[in-house]
Design an enzyme around this catalytic site. Structure first.
Site, PDB file in Angstrom:
ATOM      1  N   TRP A 299      45.295  35.382  31.573  1.00  0.00           N
ATOM      2  CA  TRP A 299      45.815  35.342  32.935  1.00  0.00           C
ATOM      3  C   TRP A 299      46.864  34.249  33.080  1.00  0.00           C
ATOM      4  O   TRP A 299      47.348  33.989  34.163  1.00  0.00           O
ATOM      5  CB  TRP A 299      44.665  35.034  33.913  1.00  0.00           C
ATOM      6  CG  TRP A 299      43.726  36.174  34.163  1.00  0.00           C
ATOM      7  CD1 TRP A 299      43.699  36.971  35.274  1.00  0.00           C
ATOM      8  CD2 TRP A 299      42.651  36.627  33.333  1.00  0.00           C
ATOM      9  NE1 TRP A 299      42.681  37.895  35.177  1.00  0.00           N
ATOM     10  CE2 TRP A 299      42.013  37.711  33.991  1.00  0.00           C
ATOM     11  CE3 TRP A 299      42.144  36.246  32.079  1.00  0.00           C
ATOM     12  CZ2 TRP A 299      40.933  38.404  33.466  1.00  0.00           C
ATOM     13  CZ3 TRP A 299      41.062  36.924  31.542  1.00  0.00           C
ATOM     14  CH2 TRP A 299      40.478  37.993  32.244  1.00  0.00           C
ATOM     15  N   CYS A 335      41.782  42.494  34.436  1.00  0.00           N
ATOM     16  CA  CYS A 335      40.618  43.339  34.729  1.00  0.00           C
ATOM     17  C   CYS A 335      40.910  44.832  34.699  1.00  0.00           C
ATOM     18  O   CYS A 335      40.090  45.596  34.188  1.00  0.00           O
ATOM     19  CB  CYS A 335      39.980  42.956  36.061  1.00  0.00           C
ATOM     20  SG  CYS A 335      41.000  43.288  37.511  1.00  0.00           S
ATOM     21  N   HIS A 394      39.231  43.247  42.074  1.00  0.00           N
ATOM     22  CA  HIS A 394      38.665  43.312  40.732  1.00  0.00           C
ATOM     23  C   HIS A 394      38.338  44.761  40.418  1.00  0.00           C
ATOM     24  O   HIS A 394      37.860  45.479  41.297  1.00  0.00           O
ATOM     25  CB  HIS A 394      37.418  42.434  40.626  1.00  0.00           C
ATOM     26  CG  HIS A 394      36.770  42.500  39.272  1.00  0.00           C
ATOM     27  ND1 HIS A 394      37.490  42.350  38.108  1.00  0.00           N
ATOM     28  CD2 HIS A 394      35.493  42.701  38.889  1.00  0.00           C
ATOM     29  CE1 HIS A 394      36.673  42.456  37.079  1.00  0.00           C
ATOM     30  NE2 HIS A 394      35.451  42.678  37.520  1.00  0.00           N
ATOM     31  N   ASP A 417      30.915  46.607  33.662  1.00  0.00           N
ATOM     32  CA  ASP A 417      32.092  45.757  33.832  1.00  0.00           C
ATOM     33  C   ASP A 417      32.378  45.048  32.522  1.00  0.00           C
ATOM     34  O   ASP A 417      31.546  44.295  32.022  1.00  0.00           O
ATOM     35  CB  ASP A 417      31.798  44.740  34.954  1.00  0.00           C
ATOM     36  CG  ASP A 417      33.022  43.919  35.324  1.00  0.00           C
ATOM     37  OD1 ASP A 417      32.965  43.220  36.358  1.00  0.00           O
ATOM     38  OD2 ASP A 417      34.022  43.954  34.596  1.00  0.00           O
ATOM     39  N   ASN A 457      29.074  40.939  48.031  1.00  0.00           N
ATOM     40  CA  ASN A 457      28.349  40.458  49.200  1.00  0.00           C
ATOM     41  C   ASN A 457      28.427  38.968  49.459  1.00  0.00           C
ATOM     42  O   ASN A 457      27.811  38.482  50.402  1.00  0.00           O
ATOM     43  CB  ASN A 457      26.853  40.808  49.052  1.00  0.00           C
ATOM     44  CG  ASN A 457      26.575  42.258  49.396  1.00  0.00           C
ATOM     45  OD1 ASN A 457      26.835  42.700  50.509  1.00  0.00           O
ATOM     46  ND2 ASN A 457      26.072  42.993  48.440  1.00  0.00           N
ATOM     47  N   ASP A 459      29.216  35.292  50.658  1.00  0.00           N
ATOM     48  CA  ASP A 459      29.795  34.704  51.862  1.00  0.00           C
ATOM     49  C   ASP A 459      30.800  33.648  51.452  1.00  0.00           C
ATOM     50  O   ASP A 459      30.656  33.010  50.410  1.00  0.00           O
ATOM     51  CB  ASP A 459      28.710  34.019  52.702  1.00  0.00           C
ATOM     52  CG  ASP A 459      27.636  34.988  53.153  1.00  0.00           C
ATOM     53  OD1 ASP A 459      26.471  34.554  53.255  1.00  0.00           O
ATOM     54  OD2 ASP A 459      27.956  36.171  53.385  1.00  0.00           O
ATOM     55  N   GLU A 506      28.669  46.853  58.202  1.00  0.00           N
ATOM     56  CA  GLU A 506      28.663  45.457  58.620  1.00  0.00           C
ATOM     57  C   GLU A 506      27.878  45.297  59.913  1.00  0.00           C
ATOM     58  O   GLU A 506      28.143  45.983  60.899  1.00  0.00           O
ATOM     59  CB  GLU A 506      30.119  45.035  58.831  1.00  0.00           C
ATOM     60  CG  GLU A 506      30.321  43.559  58.957  1.00  0.00           C
ATOM     61  CD  GLU A 506      30.175  42.846  57.630  1.00  0.00           C
ATOM     62  OE1 GLU A 506      30.709  43.342  56.631  1.00  0.00           O
ATOM     63  OE2 GLU A 506      29.513  41.793  57.613  1.00  0.00           O
ATOM     64  N   GLU A 511      21.774  46.421  56.771  1.00  0.00           N
ATOM     65  CA  GLU A 511      22.494  45.378  56.034  1.00  0.00           C
ATOM     66  C   GLU A 511      21.696  44.081  56.049  1.00  0.00           C
ATOM     67  O   GLU A 511      21.549  43.408  55.041  1.00  0.00           O
ATOM     68  CB  GLU A 511      23.872  45.145  56.659  1.00  0.00           C
ATOM     69  CG  GLU A 511      24.727  44.197  55.823  1.00  0.00           C
ATOM     70  CD  GLU A 511      25.715  43.399  56.640  1.00  0.00           C
ATOM     71  OE1 GLU A 511      25.473  43.194  57.845  1.00  0.00           O
ATOM     72  OE2 GLU A 511      26.734  42.988  56.062  1.00  0.00           O
ATOM     73  N   TYR A 577      46.188  36.770  40.955  1.00  0.00           N
ATOM     74  CA  TYR A 577      45.326  37.750  41.629  1.00  0.00           C
ATOM     75  C   TYR A 577      43.862  37.361  41.529  1.00  0.00           C
ATOM     76  O   TYR A 577      43.020  37.882  42.260  1.00  0.00           O
ATOM     77  CB  TYR A 577      45.570  39.173  41.091  1.00  0.00           C
ATOM     78  CG  TYR A 577      44.711  39.575  39.908  1.00  0.00           C
ATOM     79  CD1 TYR A 577      45.169  39.380  38.610  1.00  0.00           C
ATOM     80  CD2 TYR A 577      43.476  40.169  40.083  1.00  0.00           C
ATOM     81  CE1 TYR A 577      44.401  39.746  37.530  1.00  0.00           C
ATOM     82  CE2 TYR A 577      42.697  40.544  38.998  1.00  0.00           C
ATOM     83  CZ  TYR A 577      43.162  40.337  37.716  1.00  0.00           C
ATOM     84  OH  TYR A 577      42.402  40.711  36.637  1.00  0.00           O
TER      85      TYR A 577
END
Lengths: 745, 745
Positions: A299, A335, A394, A417, A457, A459, A506, A511, A577
């Site tokens: 990168w 990626c 990603h 992944d 997910n 925060d 949301e 959730e 990125y």
């Protein structure tokens, strides 16, 4: 110290405990009976004649017995096997079939076959030391009385020719098998000699309900197994960019490259029938960390020793380089390159798969749901202390399979992944993790679900750092990460929003339950209870062309009944990125007065000269973050906005008669829009199925200058495809163009 | 091909796609904000003075403010910290405490401390770029009004001396922290300079209910955390051999070696508070595969470049060699050495752990529950086609911790295994896997439970191979594997049978349900339904001294009402402890006639000359397998027996006054019982806590000759311990002796 020694003992100094020279590999003697079968390469050791006993002198003539004169594998693309098994598109001379589905071969004997007297078997072998109990030696009998784990039957006899139907086991090893015909005589078994032309590839079969990769949707199969062209999404969630890609899974040499990847990774043959194990191993092998896998990640912007990640237009070149060099890792990838090459691998072997993009992805997480941004005591972002970065986007893969190793309900799409992730204990593989389990917060099932859960997910927690050095959370943004998950639509170039596969809406009750479940299972969240907001700030979306001067607009809303004054820091940074900041290019500190219940816009001019040079160095985006303190209440308010700056495009045109084998022309045009020269410019053009990759280098393209490059070509295949081109140089990357092309027979 | 080129462009040949030279590591630029903190090494960058603002000219004297004159870490072994934290046994000059429990330090200031006016913090840092949000920078405040994640209070003030109590967080990073005292002045923060003498190790705390490794049993904690001596079981389940071991977790240099292991493995600091992650990472790092870990495995018999695995008597030398050489892997290990060194690591850091031995362990399984033995059509074992081997015994570790990443009920003892396993996709780490989950067949929870489940539950499936090459299962032995699991008893040298922790009783309803559950979750078993047996055969147990000629007895029982004749093949093979066969040394083919309901013994003489040479080459056991066909019914009967051949012993005696610092003597005696010489003989003797390792080499010990070796020593520590000796040479290994020693103050 006293020694009572017999005359022939002499005390000698203690031996050194750390040897200075040690051979690299220790013999397997004592540790294994035989070296492990972890290569597809077919041993040459199946004997041509296996006597049952000591043979008497003067053997009766064996010519009374069945003798094999010819074997027809019925392997032409237009013939029944490849047509029915959906393997007719492979550029490959061998027979290729899928498991758990009947295929046919024709054996020509020296005489007519007599079902009662004649006993023979069609034998399949794979790897070294083939054994029935390991699934590496499988005899197939044509008679009802005896059947092995693969079933056989005589479909037809005509003179000396017998047509055999063979159905392989639904969990058999995927790979390339050698074939023998073995005839039983009273004296022993006579076999045909090894003939590589009879080799047959056996692949996963999404068309068979018995196969673990069964996908009960014909259009999805056509897209996720048979489509060689794809679209990969990137950029920003509110300004999505697209990049076409040639997966090329049917191109010459690619199937062998996929088998080579499993061999290079020493993957035991006995594991190669299990799509869970194959996809997991491949998620490790597609990156070069630890195991000399396919791709080296880079990168940094310095791509001198390889191809810049943005320059590739397809997987074919990469996989051919890797297998052609006997496994020297190929540079370079980011990626989407990992995901695209992984997609080729999976589709080629027959596991349905697709590339997905997650916008604002918390990639380097440690299973915790917190990405930290540190603010100083005034409310300004403290970049020297802020170490987390959220990737603007990603790309990973989803592949489709049952999960018999998990409780019911977790089969279907699985996340894998291949992009190495650094923070989680040296994990250079990830998945398969059930998408359904992630959506439901059931992160306790294998493999690596907590990491994927955190990617969508986490925060964003803003901490305020006091002068004495303590940190207090002052704002938690729960909506930022995992903003949108996209994949290509089935059989056309549209977008499919699959965010709801990963997350409940949301703010919904589900959730909340999911996040609680994940927390019970160890994913830690920031639980600070923060005061509700009086003042909101938002940075409005922008579409900007590279080199433009533009206005950034902030919208302030005062929900309260008081007047407020806010000190704002607005910082604009050029970011990779991956969210890693390169240089701050904009910094302003306005003070904004707000009347009760007022909404107000604040404008910021962002000049081209301020950002252009730094942005071109990094080939990234502009990330704006506004933070500030409400004077009266001390409350911290924040807003973030990623601005994608659009590059110039290439123009791609195709001319000529659009038919197979006719002469056609492609022209690529580009104009340098800048006031400076572009040096050492590489242009690449690729037309899947119609033109192999062509590259051209330009030493210099001056300011305002144009280039026009024309190549002729002759389409190999009919069908709909694209001509795709990319331009790359140190000063400017990610310049693309394409055009659709439809070829008639 | 046409080109419209501007004058200053020149087409150049396409760039090579495969570079020939590429630097090893790519810069992290663009990929990470800063290099990841994955080393304990404490950065030197915490500033001594952090001004809040530009300082005015002519600062007022800072001497009004608190100045630190001295810090007493209260770190002597007899003082309160190490006594209460159970860390007094470490041979280490630094303070060592456990987390989630208060410890004290004394700070001497320039004047008396004024609680209201004076503000200071005790700061702890670990690794590079310390950050509060990552748990690598923690300020501790002595005042109630402000507390960080670690709590502090003033315990006592006396003149200028303040005693601070500090309680670390129960999940804080385990490692070595640097300490600063930071005083707040109006102009900025003044810090003490970095002083390594103030460094403090913070370890896991099995005494604290808040710590994930809490073990609510004082005797278990004394055994599994504080005991440096252990016993490791091996041999055969009906002839268990014992080997003492010096774990030496408190010896000088060992704690640092453990931290070095985590650094060498690039384990992110943020993971080092989680015992699940620490134990998982260590199961990879204790073996050298992939990551230059501690031990190189070698079963081949050729140990020229290292120390033979059977020659080690403790972990201390190994760990010191590894850290002293900056991480050059140490040769050689077999399973008990891996387990023992792993045990030292875990106990040293404070995770309760123990070594367990499983007799008849299916180590190289692929998660399937089948170990195959191939018989030819007569019923004789076909060794060339039998590739599976069952280890006579295998040692792994159990460590104790909660499992917050799993649903309730799976905390407690967890299996971790550092011995590399080859068949499962390149897995050189294993666990932690919940023992409770394994017992209940819940193999879908992380990590690697299916492999451990198969190690204790695999069936041995006998296949009969027809002349044409097909295999039919003819007998399934469900009881053979996982015959017994043993570990050392708590605080005394007895054995604890913990088989019932892993398995429900043989034949019970629960056992059947468990196996069904595991099958649902993907572990495949052999489901052939076989006829019930008319005839049983059993090979009776034997205790044999090396060099003896002995009788092998087979017991046949005819349950039926008919007369039967059985053709038996009895094969005796020298096997490595991994079950890998070396050479067949006994082969007989008696025919046995049995009357209805008769029980009959058949005797076989096994001569010393037949087995001795081969057995000495391999240093293994004798494995007898009897297989045969009942003539009338064609039924296959089988029996297996492992015969452990006992080596000669060393005599170890201790003389002198058994008190600390007194002069004492140890004598090791050995007589060569064979008719041949032993050459290049190494004798090793070790007395944990009383005598460091001594080694001596003898060039030759002739037939019938004896050696006597005496060393003097001076005990360092009081307490109960052992003097342990081993003798090793190419012709004879695993010769041991020991004696118990109790030292007074």
């Amino acid at each position: 110290m006293t020694d009572q020694e017999t005359p022939d003992t002499v005390g000698m100094p203690a031996p050194p405990t750390v040897p200075t020279v040690r051979p690299k590999r220790v013999s397997h003697r004592g540790r294994h009976v035989a070296p492990l079968a972890s290569s597809n390469k077919i041993d040459e050791e199946v004997p041509e004649f296996e006597p049952f006993m000591l043979l008497p002198k003067g053997l009766p003539p064996l010519m009374e017995y069945l003798d094999v004169w010819d074997v027809d594998m019925i392997k032409q693309p237009h013939e029944v096997n490849k047509q029915k098994h959906h393997t007719n598109l492979y550029s490959n001379d061998y027979l290729i079939v899928r498991r758990a589905q009947e295929f046919q071969i024709k054996i020509t004997f020296n005489r007519a076959y007599k079902p009662v007297e004649d006993k023979f078997a069609v034998e399949f072998v794979i790897g070294a030391s083939p054994q029935y109990s390991k699934g590496t030696y499988i005899p197939v009998f044509p008679s009802k009385e005896r059947q092995s784990i693969w079933r056989g039957q005589v479909l037809e006899t005509s003179d000396n020719v017998v047509t055999i139907g063979i159905i392989t086991a639904p969990d058999c090893i995927v790979g390339k098998y050698g074939l023998y015909i073995a005839v039983v005589t009273p004296y022993g078994i006579r076999r045909t000699r090894r003939d590589p032309k009879l080799d047959v590839y056996i692949l996963f079969n999404p068309w068979s309900p018995a196969d673990a990769v069964f996908l009960d949707d014909e259009e999805e199969r056509e897209e996720c197994v048979l489509n060689e062209l794809g679209v990969i999404y990137h950029g920003a969630y509110d300004d999505v960019a697209e990049r076409s890609w040639n997966y090329g899974q049917f191109e010459f040499g690619i199937l062998d490259a996929c088998l080579f990847i499993m061999d290079k990774g020493d993957m035991p043959l006995t594991n190669r029938g299990d799509p869970v194990k194959v996809s997991r191993k491949a998620s490790a092998m597609v990156n070069s960390r630890d195991d000399e896998g396919v791709l080296v990640g880079n990168w940094s912007g310095d791509y001198m020793y390889g191809v810049p990640p943005t320059s590739w237009t397809g997987s074919v070149e990469i996989l051919r380089d890797y297998s052609g060099s006997q496994g020297m890792p190929v540079g370079y990838a980011q990626c989407w390159v990992y995901a695209a090459v992984f997609n080729t691998f999976l589709r080629c072997l027959g596991i349905p798969s697709r590339v997905v993009t997650n916008f604002f992805s918390a990639h380097d997480n440690d299973g915790n749901l917190k990405m930290d941004i540190i603010l100083d005591d005034k409310g300004r972002v403290d970049r020297s202390r802020t170490r987390d970065s959220i990737w603007n986007y990603h790309c990973w893969n989803e592949c489709f399979m049952a999960r018999p190793d998990l409780p019911d309900g977790f089969g279907g799409w699985q996340v894998v992944d291949a992009t190495p992730q650094e923070t989680s204990d040296g994990m250079y593989r990830c998945g398969p993790a059930s998408v359904a389990a992630i959506k439901n917060g059931q992160v306790c099932y294998p493999f690596d679900a907590p990491f994927v859960f955190a990617e969508v997910n986490s925060d964003v927690v803003f901490y305020s750092r006091s002068m004495e050095g303590t940190l207090q959370p002052v704002k938690v943004n729960t909506k930022h990460v995992g903003r949108m998950v996209l994949t290509k639509a089935v059989l056309h170039d549209g977008r499919r929003d699959i965010t709801d596969h990963y997350k409940f809406p949301e703010g919904s009750a589900e959730e909340r339950l999911v996040l609680e479940k994940a927390e019970e299972l160890g994913c830690q969240r920031e639980k600070a209870s923060l005061r509700p907001v009086d003042i909101d700030v938002e940075i409005l979306a922008q579409e900007v062309q590279l080199g433009e001067t533009f206005d950034l607009e902030l919208q302030f809303t005062n929900h309260s009944a008081q007047q407020h004054v806010v000190d704002i820091y607005i910082s604009g940074t050029v970011v990779y990125y991956t969210g890693v900041p390169s240089a701050e290019v904009v910094f302003q500190t306005p003070t904004v007065k707000l009347d009760p219940k007022q909404s107000k816009k604040e404008k910021l001019v962002v000049r081209s000269e301020a950002y252009l040079k730094k942005l071109l160095e990094v080939q990234g985006n502009l990330h704006f973050i506004a933070t500030g303190k409400v004077k009266k209440t001390g409350q911290i308010i924040t807003a973030m906005r990623l601005v994608t700056v659009h590059n110039p495009r290439l123009t791609v045109k195709v001319a000529g008669s659009p038919r197979v084998d006719e002469e056609m022309y492609v022209t690529v045009e580009f104009t340098n829009p800048f006031m400076f020269s572009l040096e050492n410019v590489y242009v690449r053009v690729e037309g899947p199925g119609i033109m192999s990759i062509q590259t051209k280098q330009y030493r210099i393209i001056g300011p305002g200058s144009s280039i026009t490059w024309t190549e002729n070509f002759s389409p190999r295949r009919a069908g709909s495809t694209k001509m795709m081109a990319s331009l790359d140089c140190a000063a400017l990357r990610q310049v693309y163009g394409e055009t659709e092309v439809t070829i008639q027979e």
